[in-house]
Design an enzyme around this catalytic site. Structure first.
Site, short mmCIF file in Angstrom:
data_model
loop_
_atom_site.label_atom_id
_atom_site.label_comp_id
_atom_site.label_asym_id
_atom_site.label_seq_id
_atom_site.Cartn_x
_atom_site.Cartn_y
_atom_site.Cartn_z
N CYS A 196 -15.41 -19.12 10.78
CA CYS A 196 -15.71 -17.70 11.72
C CYS A 196 -16.17 -16.48 10.95
CB CYS A 196 -14.36 -17.49 12.45
SG CYS A 196 -13.93 -18.94 13.51
N CYS B 109 -5.81 -14.09 23.20
CA CYS B 109 -6.85 -15.23 22.47
C CYS B 109 -8.25 -14.79 22.91
CB CYS B 109 -6.71 -16.32 23.04
SG CYS B 109 -5.06 -17.09 22.93
N SER B 110 -9.14 -14.64 21.74
CA SER B 110 -10.44 -14.29 22.04
C SER B 110 -11.09 -15.61 22.66
CB SER B 110 -11.14 -14.11 20.73
OG SER B 110 -11.17 -15.20 19.88
N LYS C 85 -12.01 -10.08 21.07
CA LYS C 85 -11.37 -10.61 22.16
C LYS C 85 -12.22 -10.04 23.71
CE LYS C 85 -8.41 -11.22 25.52
NZ LYS C 85 -9.56 -11.62 26.31
N HIS D 24 -16.57 -14.01 21.00
CA HIS D 24 -16.55 -14.60 19.71
C HIS D 24 -17.57 -15.85 19.74
CE1 HIS D 24 -14.78 -15.59 15.78
NE2 HIS D 24 -14.02 -16.36 16.17
#
Lengths: 385, 385
Positions: free
Chosen positions: A83, A206-207, A328, A332
């Site tokens: 990421c 959670c994103s 978020k 992402h």
């Protein structure tokens, strides 16, 4: 170090069913060129962050697509660091400029994540964990980060409401960002009561899984000076790693790679953390925004939750955090995130953010991009001059 | 450009059932350090070429593994450009040195390919083709390269025996290389009569699926000068791309990316192709050694097959080609190949190749590493000084 930022672009992030990886990259690249007011012929190198095109899009060799879109045969590579791929591609682009062998480079981040079945999604994302020690035992990111959340809550008395406040604040910012994946106001109650993913993390901690691309055009200081106009520069770049497997670390709730990367970036920029006026932090999960802000040096360990709850990191505070909405709310698309962070901070420093524009006296900003569970961290410092 | 080569290492290439990706990288990295006579603490950056750890080893984020092996938290990235990943990682490492922000860097190439089922193998390798135009229609590398072979044979009257001679010569060299995947003498007849993969290509026209890693330690010219000893330097680096889909090119049997990359590398090195005394060419398939030698500029288009047949590229000729055995015999762990080529040419220039050592008056060598079907090509020029 002084590398100029000539152009910026980000596609809409989200579930973009009618856009392929090619479409996303094409849109992002041409918008960045348009923004910079330059032609494809002016670019002499391309650095593209992409984490997992192999599994998500059946596509490696994306470097060739990136240059082909511009109808150029220039040097082009893909950089991967899970990421943190986008931030690391930026770093590679910066080094290329500083080497003197490139004058104007295009840095992309791109990921097309939604056009797969969920098994491939979990497989691709989990490949950023240690296969030998973590993934092989069935561990996934939500599960591991949930354990980190529990440990932190236990040690520092972080409350459920404080944790929820991270997502609430990010959604509040993202509401003002037309390019964000989710533009929806949420409440502490809605975070607390959404579906449990891995206790204590709920869905709204959670994103999301997103499609998207972002691009930045960099130039040498020499080129920038000839333009004779106010420019945002990258003045610091720090990259540090940690053991891939979390089990091999001494401390799970202080991420050493963030600390070291920040120290390196600040040292290169010759400034202190107090000089930073705005920051994009890697909030893949709500707890990670808290860890990030502390490990970067903005707050004492154990205290960030309280500061966030007291709105000391909101859009009009002294330290606006994730004005874009963060991972978020902005979304992402894993390989694109690090470049999107640069787009946001540079746009803020250029005073181009409209409704979500922060105080326009701020001249220095920071980005914090994380690959894996703190395994590879890259921090950049940007300054308007 | 002048970047010193301090240390070299290559693991055995082959079907290494008792070695994981981690094991390969660990062995390669420590051997390179040992060869350079330096400690992990001396390294300040790592650049690792890996094409498809995601599919082949369930592992992205390998950059963190590479630094963790050295127990260091230094900057570390993975570079991907399909089968040119290794050469492109080297280029990124060179730019990092030339930027002045890194003094000694470790460049790796690694791929663990055999520990998967063949469906995943085809899936991973085919991801380097255009998903939108080629792979989606069922095209694979052997099929596409077979068409190229037919076209070339038709246009230039290349004979089946001449094509076979490429593999025979590479096996003849690889027989002398203890690190090679295949150490076995083959004949024109055995190539002609081996199993057809995609007509006219037989099994012995195709490089194998291999496990392996290779590492190179680079240093700045300033550092090298203080050592006060004869060193091999990289004096030219050229990278060029072409459309990912072969169908979008004007000419299938002249690869423009090779031509442009070679021109850039030679221009940077300020030498001519005639100055090159040894070359490692990307012979993923036998025909590609012919295309490569011509497009690099060693031979007129259409003539290389004859020169190879006449042994004008054998180990003790004026232009030894693939003294390592090439991809065909040394093996082709895709992400490692580009770095293994550097290891071979540098070792030849250092006169360290034992049985397969070429004429030791040769001072300049070249490597040619290709990602996809001519989509991304990187060429390096090395010189002993």
């Amino acid at each position: 170090m002084k590398v100029g930022i000539l152009g910026l672009a980000q596609t809409k992030f989200g579930e973009l069913w009618n856009k392929s990886l090619y479409d996303l990259l094409e849109e992002s690249q041409y918008r960045a060129l348009q923004d910079a007011g330059i032609e494809p012929k002016d670019i002499d190198g391309i650095f593209t962050g992409n984490m997992c095109g192999s599994i998500f899009s059946n596509q490696t060799n994306i470097a060739s697509i990136a240059s082909d879109i511009l109808n150029r045969n220039i040097s082009s590579i893909v950089v991967e660091g899970a990421c943190a791929s986008g931030g690391l591609a930026l770093r590679a682009g910066i080094l290329a400029i500083e080497s003197g062998y490139h004058d104007i480079v295009l840095v992309n981040g791109v990921e097309k994540m939604t056009d797969i079945d969920s098994k491939d999604g979990v497989h691709g994302l989990s490949s950023a964990l240690s296969q030998d020690w973590e993934h092989i035992s069935g561990a996934t990111f939500p599960g591991l980060i949930a354990m980190i959340s529990r440990l932190y809550m236990h040690k520092y008395n972080l409350t459920r409401d404080q944790l929820s406040h991270v997502s609430v604040q990010n959604h509040s910012n993202g509401l003002l960002n037309k390019k964000a994946h989710f533009r929806k106001s949420i409440t502490i109650d809605s975070v607390n009561n959404s579906t449990v993913i891995a206790d204590p993390l709920t869905l709204l901690d959670c994103s999301p899984v997103s499609d998207g691309a972002a691009s930045v055009i960099l130039c040498s200081e020499r080129f920038a000076k000839n333009l004779n106009k106010e420019l945002v520069y990258i003045i610091g770049s720090g990259n540090a790693t940690d053991s891939l497997a979390m089990s091999q670390r001494d401390n799970l709730i202080e991420w050493n790679a963030t600390k070291v990367a920040a120290k390196r970036a600040l040292g290169m920029a010759k400034i202190n953390i107090e000089d930073i006026g705005v920051v994009e932090v890697h909030d893949a999960f709500s707890i990670l925004q808290i860890l990030g802000l502390e490990d970067l040096g903005f707050f004492e360990k154990g205290s960030a939750g309280k500061f966030i709850q007291d709105n000391l990191t909101s859009l009009n505070s002294k330290l606006p955090v994730n004005p874009s909405g963060g991972l978020k709310s902005r979304g992402h698309p894993v390989g694109a995130t690090g470049v999107a962070q640069i787009v946001e901070i540079a746009s803020q420093l250029y005073n181009r953010c409209g409704d979500r524009q922060i105080n326009n006296n701020i001249k220095i900003g920071m980005t914090h991009n994380v690959g894996g569970a703190g395994a590879n961290v890259v921090v950049h410092v940007l300054k308007r001059e």
